[in-house]
Every structure is written in C-alpha cells, then in structure tokens.
Design an enzyme around this catalytic site. Structure first.
Site, PDB file in Angstrom:
ATOM      1  CG  ASP A 153      -2.299   0.572   0.921  1.00  0.00           C
ATOM      2  OD1 ASP A 153      -2.319   1.758   0.566  1.00  0.00           O
ATOM      3  OD2 ASP A 153      -3.332  -0.113   1.043  1.00  0.00           O
ATOM      4  CG  HIS A 218      -5.155   3.925   0.053  1.00  0.00           C
ATOM      5  ND1 HIS A 218      -4.677   2.646  -0.094  1.00  0.00           N
ATOM      6  CD2 HIS A 218      -6.318   3.967  -0.630  1.00  0.00           C
ATOM      7  CE1 HIS A 218      -5.540   1.949  -0.840  1.00  0.00           C
ATOM      8  NE2 HIS A 218      -6.536   2.727  -1.175  1.00  0.00           N
ATOM      9  CB  SER A 546      -9.115   0.692  -1.359  1.00  0.00           C
ATOM     10  OG  SER A 546      -8.343   0.803  -2.507  1.00  0.00           O
TER      11      SER A 546
END
Ligand SMILES: *[C@@H]1O[C@H](CO)[C@@H](O)[C@H](O)[C@H]1NC(C)=O
Ligand SMILES: *[C@@H]1O[C@H](CO)[C@@H](O)[C@H](O)[C@H]1NC(C)=O
Ligand SMILES: *[C@@H]1O[C@H](CO)[C@@H](O)[C@H](O)[C@H]1NC(C)=O
Ligand SMILES: *[C@@H]1O[C@H](CO)[C@@H](O)[C@H](O)[C@H]1NC(C)=O
Ligand SMILES: *[C@@H]1O[C@H](CO)[C@@H](O)[C@H](O)[C@H]1NC(C)=O
Length: 771
Positions: A153, A218, A546
């Site tokens: 990620d 994220h 996601s």
C-alpha cells in the site's frame, strides 16, 4: 455529460487518484484506459527459468548478470542497468533496457518472459458488527498473536493508536522481515513488526518520502481495518463514532510500501514486495490496488499471488472501482480472492435549508456548524468573472468566478471536478452546494468547507429558487449520520463481472463493506488534501473496494487463526461458501456484483466442507485455458510443463472452485457442461450432506450423488454437477445455486450461467485503475 469531459481534462491525474477515485468513478471510468499507454518506462522485468543447480541467491544473481551482460555487452553495463534481483521467491530481475535489448533478452534460452514495468493505480468500524464479527466474537488468541498480516500500500502511520504495542509480546519466531528508521518514520514496535518501501527506479517523488511513512492515508486506513487495535471512541469529528478495530486486533502488521503519491504502484516494486512478504513469513496479503490485465501471466499481482499461493499464503485483492459496467472486475486470477464493495446501514447527509423554508437533503461529510441562520445564496453561472468564463462558472472552476460576488455567500455549482469547495473557499465563499446527475450517491465525499452534493432533480429545485427571488439565501447544516435500510447493496462504483480473465470463473468472489468506512488516518495530510483544508483527524471515512479488501483479508486471517494449516484455497473456500447470500432485487447484476455474497467471518471458521486445490490444479486449469508452456513458465518457474500430459475431461473448468460459472456459446441451442468437484470434510467426522439445487428458468441442473456420507475428518468425496442451459439473449445472466446441507453446516455455491456478447467475452479494461 459536459461535467465528465471537464473532469477528465482538468484533473491532475497522478497525485489525487487515491482519495478521489472512490468518489466519482462514473466520471473517470473511461479515464483508466486512456492513460497507461504513454507511461511505459524503460524498466523491464525478466523472468528466468528456475535452475535446480543454482539455488543460492548469489549464484542466481550472477547467472542473471551473465545473461544480461551478453545483451548489454559488458558486465559493467549489466551491473549498472540491473536495479533488482528477485531470488527469494522466484528467479527474475529488473533492469533498465531498450526495447531492442528487451527483445534480445526474450530470445535467450534461460529467459522465460520479459515484461515492461508499468504503474498501477490505487484505486469503522461498525462494519464488523454489521457483518457479524462483534467485539465479543470467539477468538483463538494464542494463534492470532502469531498471525502476521502483510499489506502492499502507501505506507503506514507508526504512531497511530491502531498500531500501538501495549500488551504485545515479541514478534512470532517465524518472522524474518525487517524494519528500520527512515525519514519521518519513528520505527516499528511489537505490533507493527515490519515496514519497508520499494521504489526500484529511485526517482524522487516530490509529494512523497523515501520512507515507509504514509503521506496519503490510504495504507494507514487499510492496515487498521485489517488488523488495527481496538480504539475506543474513534470518530471523524464526532461522526461515525464507535470503537475502531481490525478483524484480528491481536495480529501483527507488516507494511510494504509500493504506492507513491505522484506515480502509483509499479510492477517491479509490487513483485519485490511479494518476494519480501513471502520470505518474511506473512500469513495473508491484502492488496487494495487495481489490476486490469486480462492475461494471468503479464499481471504482477497475478504472478506474485501465484508464487505466494505456492508458499501457502493467500492474496486478497480489491475488485476495482470501475462499476457498475459489466466486465470491469480486476485482480481476477482464480488463486486470488477478489473483493467487491458493499454498503453498510448508514449514510451521511446534510440538509440544505433554503430561505423559502424548503429543506433539501444532500450527501457528504461537512463537519462545520453554520455561524449564521442564513447566508446569501448565488449560482456560479450568475457570478462569472466575465462573460467569457460563464461556461466554466457553472462548474465554479478555478479563475471563473468573480471573488467580489462570491465573498460571504453560498455558491451553487454543477459538479465538473472535485475540489471546487476549495476554489470557492479561496475566494471568500462560505460554502458550496454541488449538483450532479453522474455522481453515485452511495458514498459520501468529505468537504474542506461547508458543502454538500444533491442530485439533478434537487439541484433544479435550488436553481429555480435562486432565480425566483432577488435575495435568495440558504445554509448547509452539519452532516448527520442517518440509518439506512439494512438491505446490503453493492456500491455502484464496485467493479462487476464477468471476468475478462476466464469465461469459466466467477468474479468477484465476495462482497464486504467498502462504503464510508471509518479507520485510522495519517497526520501528514488534511482530510481532503485540498488547498486551504485545515481539517486533520486520526480517523477518517473512505470508500472504495480498497476498503472492502482488508475486511476480507481480515476474515481470512481470522479463519487462519483457527486453522493455521489450511491452504490458501481452503481458506478462500471457507469464506466463499459461508457468505450471506445477497438479493438480486437490490443488486441487479446479481453474482457479477457480489460473487457469493456478503462475507461472514464467524461462519467461515466452521465451513463444514472445503474445496481445496493447489499449484497442480491451477496449472491444469491454465493449460485448459490455452496457456502454453512458455507463458506458464512465469508462474511455475520452468518451461518444462507439458500441457498435453494433463488428462482432459475433468470437467468444464478444470478447477475445484467453490463457485460455478458457465458461459454459453451463442449459436448453440442447448449448452451442457459438467462441473467436477471434490469436497474435504473439515467438520464432524460422521456427517451426511444432502444437496439442494435451485435452478433458474430455462436451465436444468442435476447433481450426482445427491448425498455425501463422511465417516472421518479430512475425508474427500467427489460429485458432479451437470448444467443444461437453453440459449439466452446476449449479455444475459441467470443464476442458481447448489447447497450441501448437514445437520450442522450449510455449504453454498452459486451457479452462474452467462451468455457473452456475440459469444465472446467483453475484454474489460486493459490498464490499471481503481483504488
Ligand atoms: C519530514 O521531515 C522533514 C524533516 O524533519 C520535514 O521537513 C518534512 O516536512 C517532513 N515531511 C512530512 C511530509 O512530514
Ligand atoms: C469521544 O469523542 C468525542 C469527539 O471527539 C469527544 O467529544 C468526547 O469527549 C469523547 N468521549 C470520551 C468519553 O472520551
Ligand atoms: C433525487 O433525490 C430525491 C430525494 O432523495 C429523489 O426523490 C429523486 O428521485 C432523485 N432524483 C434522481 C434523478 O435520482
Ligand atoms: C505461447 O503463447 C504465447 C502467448 O499467447 C505466444 O506468444 C507464443 O507464441 C506461444 N508459444 C508457443 C510455443 O506456442
Ligand atoms: C438427507 O437425506 C436422507 C435421505 O433422504 C435423509 O434420511 C436425511 O434425514 C437427510 N439429512 C439431512 C441433514 O437433511
């Protein structure tokens, strides 16, 4: 539609995809295909034949340098150009090459495949209660503490409460990974045991740091959903308040940063991360990154996941955010668990109260309390800077509005691009009311100033009101959390099947919450990342496949904590066959939207029966799909696989998959297919399972035998399903199911029958996209 066009032209593509993609996918869906082409770099990845004589990493590397030297002309040039040597999980190297050199390399004996390095895009915890994994769920803590979860990620926030190590013992003995002190990164602890970054091209990213630290938020978000600690009273300024936690709060976390703020995530970095994670000893890998290649042998996520599977590690990946069009599902290799995004039972709404007393309900997160009862309200098109900017002013684009006419006012704008709330704010506006016909109203965008978004019908009401009076006014209230009907629905943005990889495999596999999910965030970025945003929070809401992906990866880790010896396929099967079925009335694309249904982690621990398989069967499947020995070599490490040696006729799909997917031949009146399956008893030793078939209209489904009698644990029994289907209209899909029921367990497999367009599959997106 002019909104969509504007969006495409003005959006700074690379830097903002991460957070904004989930919010406006309808507008950028077409974009994904358009970019990639000019992104080809001069880095290539060469896959080498596995040579049993040279297994030491140093030998492999030297051999690879030899081969590269013969192309480059000298050892020195070879050393200069090689940026990485993959020698732990598979035999490959990454190097800077010209196209000619790549071609030459491909012709060499030991080289099985050469591919250009490309960039992939990145596409609360109430969600756990919603899918039936409450705080009080039974746990196998002794094992859970030894589970290591791996994420590829954008990095991680080590100081987040979600990754504190209070009460954690030393890392499990199997852990071989590393972590160090890097720029802006305080280092690991006993909870966050691994953190590395991969940026093999060494090109500096002006918006990121050579460090595992997460500047985008994220990776912090996905990691805390996967395995974050319990954090009480987490919220986004009071919204979505509750206890934030991951699926396996006692597990350890290893972050492999491969996604960069300005560039995305490259193949060679992803492969390096796979190799490291396999070597380090992670148990489950979660990848919330898009992957849209049709072929399983040119996709780094598919290739890496195959190697992970060989080492007993399950890879879970997001289905992509290119829905709701059919044929958009990504990461569709059968050895990957592919996750769609569903909504949970809440939404975030803020009221717009107009001066005429009308109240209109908008969507979005606006955490600001109005200071006045009403503000003057104007429409962007009426406050253009000059006549030539009037068209842009309808969308409130930068430099189109007259600051003098905006100052102190609320502005009503058509949605052309995100970030307009910031544009209006910069020139003194109070807030923004957006309207759009294209926006999917199932996820809530976050605004940096008072803001909300309404649909076209409601927008017209506001527009009419503004133009009906000389002194229009309004106010946007602070956002409230609203309870929504609990019917689980698949988010509009979530990519749909059928899979472009194979007409015989149902994808996505499963759905999990991915809309407005609260999880940990980075202190290095404001909530929106927009100019002028002063909102920072330890937790934030995000939407996308996601966010769904780590929910299922977490469920897989949870299952593994009870069954540490189960293969990746077994864990995957347990999750798929125990999913809660979802309704086609709510989700019209049916299984192409949700696969087997909504993940149910507690049921997945006791599936009763599992559909197991390993490298052999996957290879056989690939042969059946038409892959030849030279293309298979990328996956299996040798050119010596002889597909003709596999006996044909073990069923329609040559897989032992827990779902069944038949694609009809368009010209054939009746298509008959036989699915051969073998189930392993992992429940009570003595159990009887009876079959129940649900067949859609026009399809005949039979199963033989109709009962399975098990007398011991781990006993395997086989059965056959015969599906006879009449011709259907092109792109029509119908579905039924086969359920094996014992006195204790229900093992459900959806059966999908699809009539492809013109007898061929839609090819789907070729390029990476999604988040
Ligand atoms: C990283 O640390 C450096 C030095 O302390 C600082 O100047 C920089 O702003 C930091 N970067 C971020 C993104 O926090
Ligand atoms: C919980 O969080 C809210 C919002 O951040 C705060 O106002 C409140 O005081 C907190 N409650 C407790 C018990 O910590
Ligand atoms: C807009 O939203 C309103 C209220 O939720 C709804 O009644 C209306 O049907 C929607 N219009 C469109 C075009 O979706
Ligand atoms: C194997 O398949 C690849 C990709 O489809 C093709 O380019 C190649 O020519 C094939 N090789 C052989 C020996 O058939
Ligand atoms: C399965 O079928 C057999 C034979 O019809 C029946 O005796 C048995 O009760 C059934 N078992 C279950 C669990 O339904």
């Amino acid at each position: 539609m002019s909104g969509a066009t504007k969006y495409v032209h003005t959006f700074p593509l690379h830097s903002l995809l991460l957070l904004l993609l989930p919010l406006l996918l309808v507008l950028i869906g077409d974009l994904a295909g358009a970019i990639g082409d000019d992104e080809q770099t001069d880095f290539y990845i060469a896959f080498m034949q596995h040579d049993p004589l040279f297994t030491a990493p140093a030998d492999q590397k030297n051999m690879n340098l030899d081969i590269l030297s013969s192309v480059k002309g000298s050892l020195h040039d070879a050393q200069e150009s090689m940026v990485y040597s993959y020698t732990k999980g598979f035999n490959a190297f990454a190097a800077k090459l010209s196209q000619d050199e790549a071609q030459k390399l491909l012709g060499m004996d030991r080289v099985v495949h050469v591919m250009p390095n490309r960039y992939h895009k990145l596409q609360t915890t109430k969600s756990w209660d919603f899918i039936g994994l409450p705080l009080t769920a039974k746990r196998n803590l002794k094992m859970e503490r030894d589970i290591i979860v791996g994420l590829f990620d954008t990095g991680i926030t080590p100081q987040s409460e979600s990754f504190k190590d209070d009460g954690f013992g030393p890392p499990p003995a199997k852990w071989k990974g590393t972590c160090g002190h890097f720029a802006n990164f305080s280092g690991c602890n006993k909870k966050l045991i691994g953190a590395r970054y991969f940026k093999l091209d060494k090109v500096t990213d002006p918006n990121d740091i050579f460090s595992p630290v997460d500047v985008q938020g994220h990776g912090t978000h996905t990691s805390s959903t996967f395995a974050g600690n319990l954090v009480r009273n987490a919220s986004l300024f009071g919204l979505a308040q509750g206890t934030a936690r991951g699926a396996v709060p006692s597990a350890r976390v290893a972050m492999y940063k491969v996604c960069w703020a300005s560039f995305g995530c490259s193949d060679m970095d992803l492969l390096a991360a796979f190799e490291a994670a396999i070597h380090d000893g992670v148990d489950v890998i979660s990848i919330s990154i898009g992957g849209g290649y049709i072929s399983y042998v040119v996709d780094s996520i598919s290739i890496g996941a195959f190697h992970a599977m060989k080492k007993g590690i399950l890879t879970v990946a997001s289905a992509g955010n290119s829905g709701p069009s059919l044929g958009t599902v990504m990461n569709h290799a059968p050895w990957v668990l592919t996750v769609a995004a569903s909504g949970i039972d809440r939404e975030f709404r803020s009221n717009v109260r107009l001066g005429n007393g009308k109240t209109i309900s908008g969507v979005g997160v606006s955490t600001f309390n109005p200071k006045q009862a009403l503000y003057p309200l104007v429409s962007g098109e009426d406050v253009a800077r000059n006549p030539s900017t009037k068209e842009d002013a309808r969308f409130c684009l930068e430099n189109s509005l007259d600051p003098a006419k905006v100052k102190g006012r609320l502005v009503y704008c058509k949605l052309g691009e995100w970030g307009i709330d910031s544009v209006v704010r910069q020139i003194g506006g109070v807030g923004t009311i957006l309207t759009s016909d294209n926006f999917f109203f199932d996820s809530a965008p976050i605004f940096m100033a008072p803001g909300t978004i309404v649909n076209g019908t409601l927008g017209e009401i506001i527009d009419n009101y503004i133009h009906s009076t000389r002194s229009s006014s309004g106010v946007i209230d602070r956002t409230q959390e609203i309870k929504k009907l609990p019917a689980p629905f698949v988010a509009t943005f979530s990519s749909r099947g059928p899979s472009s990889g194979s007409q015989r495999v149902l994808k996505p596999d499963i759905a999990a919450p991915g809309v407005n999910i609260l999880a940990a965030y980075t202190p290095l970025k404001s909530l929106t990342g927009l100019k002028g945003d002063t909102q920072f929070s330890k937790f934030t809401l995000m939407s996308g496949t996601s966010m769904a992906c780590p929910h299922v990866a977490g469920a897989a880790a949870y299952v593994k904590s009870f069954h540490p010896k189960w293969s990746p396929a077994a864990i995957k099967s347990a999750i798929i066959t125990t999913a809660n079925s979802m309704s086609r009335r709510v989700n019209k694309e049916g299984e192409f939207a949700y696969g087997a249904g909504q993940v149910n982690p507690t049921r997945a621990v006791n599936p009763g029966l599992i559909y197991d398989m390993g490298e052999m069967l996957y290879t056989q499947f690939l042969c059946h799909e038409g892959y030849n020995s030279s293309s298979l070599a990328v996956l299996v490490g040798s050119k010596s696989i002889d597909c003709s040696k596999f006996l044909p006729g073990i069923g329609y799909d040559d897989l032992n998959y827990p779902t069944m997917h038949l694609s009809l031949k368009s010209k054939q009146q009746i298509t008959t297919a036989v699915f051969q399956r073998t189930v392993t008893n992992v429940g009570a030793a003595r159990s009887v399972y009876n079959a129940t078939i649900r067949a859609p209209r026009g399809v005949e489904i039979t199963v033989k035998p109709r009962s399975l009698y098990f007398t011991r644990v781990n006993q395997k029994l086989s059965y056959r399903v015969v599906v006879r289907a009449k011709a259907m209209a092109s792109t029509q899909m119908v579905s039924g199911s086969l359920v094996w029921k014992s006195s204790r367990n229900i093992v459900r497999s959806p059966i999908v029958i699809y009539s492809p367009e013109n007898g061929n599959m839609k090819t789907g997106n070729k390029e990476r996209g999604g988040i």
